[in-house]
Each structure stands twice: as structure tokens, then as C-alpha cells.
Design an enzyme around this catalytic site. Structure first.
Site, PDB file in Angstrom:
ATOM      1  N   HIS A  65       0.824  -1.215   0.000  1.00  0.00           N
ATOM      2  CA  HIS A  65       0.000   0.000   0.000  1.00  0.00           C
ATOM      3  C   HIS A  65       0.854   1.260   0.000  1.00  0.00           C
ATOM      4  O   HIS A  65       1.945   1.298   0.587  1.00  0.00           O
ATOM      5  CB  HIS A  65      -0.889   0.043   1.244  1.00  0.00           C
ATOM      6  CG  HIS A  65      -1.769  -1.162   1.383  1.00  0.00           C
ATOM      7  ND1 HIS A  65      -2.295  -1.569   2.585  1.00  0.00           N
ATOM      8  CD2 HIS A  65      -2.194  -2.076   0.472  1.00  0.00           C
ATOM      9  CE1 HIS A  65      -3.013  -2.659   2.415  1.00  0.00           C
ATOM     10  NE2 HIS A  65      -2.975  -2.994   1.136  1.00  0.00           N
ATOM     11  N   LYS A  75       6.401   6.309   7.139  1.00  0.00           N
ATOM     12  CA  LYS A  75       5.863   5.372   8.129  1.00  0.00           C
ATOM     13  C   LYS A  75       7.014   4.865   8.971  1.00  0.00           C
ATOM     14  O   LYS A  75       8.102   4.584   8.473  1.00  0.00           O
ATOM     15  CB  LYS A  75       5.213   4.159   7.451  1.00  0.00           C
ATOM     16  CG  LYS A  75       3.923   4.457   6.727  1.00  0.00           C
ATOM     17  CD  LYS A  75       3.445   3.229   5.962  1.00  0.00           C
ATOM     18  CE  LYS A  75       2.319   3.622   5.014  1.00  0.00           C
ATOM     19  NZ  LYS A  75       2.006   2.537   4.064  1.00  0.00           N
ATOM     20  N   TYR A 135       2.045   1.674  13.829  1.00  0.00           N
ATOM     21  CA  TYR A 135       2.542   2.489  12.718  1.00  0.00           C
ATOM     22  C   TYR A 135       2.462   3.956  13.111  1.00  0.00           C
ATOM     23  O   TYR A 135       1.376   4.420  13.492  1.00  0.00           O
ATOM     24  CB  TYR A 135       1.613   2.384  11.508  1.00  0.00           C
ATOM     25  CG  TYR A 135       1.437   1.072  10.816  1.00  0.00           C
ATOM     26  CD1 TYR A 135       0.578   0.103  11.307  1.00  0.00           C
ATOM     27  CD2 TYR A 135       2.077   0.839   9.615  1.00  0.00           C
ATOM     28  CE1 TYR A 135       0.367  -1.080  10.621  1.00  0.00           C
ATOM     29  CE2 TYR A 135       1.869  -0.348   8.917  1.00  0.00           C
ATOM     30  CZ  TYR A 135       1.013  -1.291   9.423  1.00  0.00           C
ATOM     31  OH  TYR A 135       0.805  -2.459   8.737  1.00  0.00           O
ATOM     32  N   ASP A 171      -6.673  -6.468  -1.262  1.00  0.00           N
ATOM     33  CA  ASP A 171      -5.284  -6.752  -1.667  1.00  0.00           C
ATOM     34  C   ASP A 171      -5.227  -7.812  -2.762  1.00  0.00           C
ATOM     35  O   ASP A 171      -4.363  -7.773  -3.637  1.00  0.00           O
ATOM     36  CB  ASP A 171      -4.447  -7.161  -0.452  1.00  0.00           C
ATOM     37  CG  ASP A 171      -4.130  -5.959   0.442  1.00  0.00           C
ATOM     38  OD1 ASP A 171      -3.695  -6.177   1.590  1.00  0.00           O
ATOM     39  OD2 ASP A 171      -4.329  -4.811  -0.019  1.00  0.00           O
TER      40      ASP A 171
HETATM   41  C1  LIG Z   1      -4.819   2.357   6.857  1.00  0.00           C
HETATM   42  C2  LIG Z   1      -6.121   2.770   7.476  1.00  0.00           C
HETATM   43  C3  LIG Z   1      -7.269   2.027   7.287  1.00  0.00           C
HETATM   44  N1  LIG Z   1      -8.433   2.444   7.877  1.00  0.00           N
HETATM   45  C4  LIG Z   1      -9.631   1.608   7.688  1.00  0.00           C
HETATM   46  C5  LIG Z   1      -9.980   1.284   6.254  1.00  0.00           C
HETATM   47  C6  LIG Z   1     -10.620  -0.084   6.377  1.00  0.00           C
HETATM   48  O1  LIG Z   1     -11.991   0.073   6.687  1.00  0.00           O
HETATM   49  C7  LIG Z   1      -9.939  -0.716   7.578  1.00  0.00           C
HETATM   50  C8  LIG Z   1      -8.845  -1.694   7.184  1.00  0.00           C
HETATM   51  O2  LIG Z   1      -8.027  -1.015   6.252  1.00  0.00           O
HETATM   52  P1  LIG Z   1      -7.014  -1.854   5.382  1.00  0.00           P
HETATM   53  O3  LIG Z   1      -7.638  -3.151   4.953  1.00  0.00           O
HETATM   54  O4  LIG Z   1      -6.470  -0.927   4.309  1.00  0.00           O
HETATM   55  O5  LIG Z   1      -5.855  -2.178   6.441  1.00  0.00           O
HETATM   56  P2  LIG Z   1      -4.417  -2.749   6.091  1.00  0.00           P
HETATM   57  O6  LIG Z   1      -4.497  -3.751   4.985  1.00  0.00           O
HETATM   58  O7  LIG Z   1      -3.820  -3.133   7.375  1.00  0.00           O
HETATM   59  O8  LIG Z   1      -3.646  -1.480   5.503  1.00  0.00           O
HETATM   60  C9  LIG Z   1      -2.444  -1.034   6.106  1.00  0.00           C
HETATM   61  O9  LIG Z   1      -1.492  -2.018   5.851  1.00  0.00           O
HETATM   62  C10 LIG Z   1      -0.374  -1.672   5.074  1.00  0.00           C
HETATM   63  C11 LIG Z   1       0.667  -2.738   5.262  1.00  0.00           C
HETATM   64  C12 LIG Z   1       0.144  -0.299   5.351  1.00  0.00           C
HETATM   65  O10 LIG Z   1       1.336  -0.014   5.274  1.00  0.00           O
HETATM   66  C13 LIG Z   1      -0.812   0.768   5.677  1.00  0.00           C
HETATM   67  O11 LIG Z   1      -0.546   1.259   6.981  1.00  0.00           O
HETATM   68  C14 LIG Z   1      -2.208   0.350   5.591  1.00  0.00           C
HETATM   69  O12 LIG Z   1      -2.554   0.432   4.213  1.00  0.00           O
HETATM   70  O13 LIG Z   1      -9.356   0.363   8.317  1.00  0.00           O
HETATM   71  C15 LIG Z   1      -8.508   3.574   8.643  1.00  0.00           C
HETATM   72  O14 LIG Z   1      -9.586   3.912   9.155  1.00  0.00           O
HETATM   73  N2  LIG Z   1      -7.391   4.325   8.825  1.00  0.00           N
HETATM   74  C16 LIG Z   1      -6.205   3.975   8.274  1.00  0.00           C
HETATM   75  O15 LIG Z   1      -5.204   4.697   8.476  1.00  0.00           O
END
Ligand SMILES: Cc1cn([C@H]2C[C@H](O)[C@@H](COP(=O)(O)OP(=O)(O)O[C@H]3O[C@H](C)C(=O)[C@H](O)[C@H]3O)O2)c(=O)[nH]c1=O
Length: 186
Positions: A65, A75, A135, A171
Site C-alpha cells: 500500500h 511510516k 505504525y 489486496d
Molecule cells: C490504513 C487505514 C485504514 N483504515 C480503515 C480502512 C478499512 O476500513 C480498515 C482496514 O483497512 P485496510 O484493509 O487498508 O488495512 P491494512 O491492509 O492493514 O492497511 C495497512 O497495511 C499496510 C501494510 C500499510 O502499510 C498501511 O498502513 C495500511 O494500508 O481500516 C482507517 O480507518 N485508517 C487507516 O489509516
């Protein structure tokens, strides 16, 4: 005495930060972040958001991401429980290491964090069950500016240590790099 040991990586600006622990009979204290000490390591902006994630199953991958400018972010990724294989992918337009990645093992036991500059995509694989990450972000979450690349993209050839047992729906649907992708300007 420095509270952090900073180690360069082959990708300019991407640095491994090893935290010093102050131990005594009660346990330990270490700093997860220190603006003065990490300025020299390239963290030159305020922290505007801190996230905490839990990843339940060994083998799960989250990533790759990034956020488009002007929401591009630094980050600082810290593993507070378990162990991960943490990957940063250079997407900086014109970088001599464009589309090259570098990985580090981060664990609760090795007290290391990865400082990832703007212009990188980030992802990790859980190497244990029940991984918890913290993070620090230098920019706020901007869903409209969020982009991703597929963690199993053959052109990126990210060498995940374990079979990838789980990707989120998002993803699994990430795009693969094509010849037109020239990176981000940060
Ligand atoms: C990143 C983020 C997500 N969200 C919400 C959006 C979705 O409803 C839920 C899960 O999000 P997501 O599936 O994108 O989470 P990850 O797959 O862990 O994403 C993260 O994982 C990779 C490895 C990264 O480097 C970033 O920090 C970030 O993209 O949290 C938020 O409310 N705030 C936030 O800052």
C-alpha cells in the site's frame, strides 16, 4: 548515548531503527519514537496518525500500500508482538532503485522498526500468529489517495518467506505493475 541505532539499507532513505532498552529487575523501557533522535534518520515531520493492527494468522500478507502525493507519507513500522517480514518497495519516480524492494525481520524481541520514506509502498507477512504492529504516519489516512500493488506481482518478485495464506479482498484485487507505471513524484 543514542537511544536508536540507525542502519542504512540499499534503498536511499529506508532505514532500520534499533531501539535501545533500559532494563532493570522490573523489566524494560524503550522509546518507540523520539523526534530529536529520529530527525537525523530522516523523520522531519510531525506524527499525524498512529495505527495499531493485529494480524491473527502466520502467513497472512497485508500490502502493498501507498498514498499518492500530496498524501504521501513516511511510516515508522514497529512490531510489538510476534514477528513479521517487513517489505518496502521503492516507487519514487526516477529513483535508481525504482521498483526494487528491501525487507527486514521486525519482532517484539529484536526491538527494530523500519523507517519508510514517502514514495514507498509497504507490506508485510506475519511470521507468527497474533502479530501486533504500531505504525507512526506523517500524513493522515486519505482513502481516495490510497493505491496498491499486488503482493504476488511477478514483476516485483517479492520473496515472501512463507506461503501466503491470506490476503484481504482489496489486496487480492490490487493491480500488477505494467510498463506504463512510472512511480510517484514525492
Ligand atoms: C490504513 C487505514 C485504514 N483504515 C480503515 C480502512 C478499512 O476500513 C480498515 C482496514 O483497512 P485496510 O484493509 O487498508 O488495512 P491494512 O491492509 O492493514 O492497511 C495497512 O497495511 C499496510 C501494510 C500499510 O502499510 C498501511 O498502513 C495500511 O494500508 O481500516 C482507517 O480507518 N485508517 C487507516 O489509516
Amino acid at each position: 548515548m543514542s537511544r536508536f541505532l540507525v542502519t542504512e539499507t540499499p534503498l536511499a532513505g529506508l532505514r532500520l531503527i534499533q531501539r535501545q532498552q533500559f532494563s532493570d529487575s522490573r523489566g524494560f523501557l524503550s522509546r518507540l519514537f523520539c523526534a530529536d533522535a529520529l530527525l537525523a534518520a530522516g523523520w522531519d515531520k510531525p506524527i499525524v496518525q498512529i495505527n495499531h493492527t493485529c494480524t491473527l494468522r502466520q502467513g497472512t500478507v497485508r500490502g502493498m500500500h501507498y498514498q499518492l502525493p500530496p498524501h504521501a507519507e513516511m511510516k515508522l513500522v514497529t512490531c510489538l508482538r510476534g514477528e513479521i517480514w517487513d517489505v518496502a518497495l521503492d516507487l519514487r519516480a526516477g529513483s535508481p532503485t525504482f521498483l526494487q524492494w528491501h525487507a527486514e525481520r521486525l519482532s517484539a524481541d529484536n526491538h527494530c522498526s523500519l523507517l519508510i520514506p514517502e514514495g514507498f509502498a509497504h507490506g508485510f507477512q506475519a511470521l507468527s500468529d497474533d502479530v501486533e504492529l504500531l505504525y507512526c504516519h506523517s500524513a493522515a489516512y486519505a482513502p481516495d489517495a490510497e493505491r496498491g500493488l499486488h503482493a504476488l506481482d511477478e514483476r516485483l518478485a517479492i520473496d515472501w518467506p512463507l506461503p501466503v495464506c491470506e490476503l484481504s479482498e482489496k489486496d487480492a484485487a490490487q493491480s500488477r505493475v505494467d510498463g506504463k507505471f512510472d512511480g510517484v513524484r514525492v
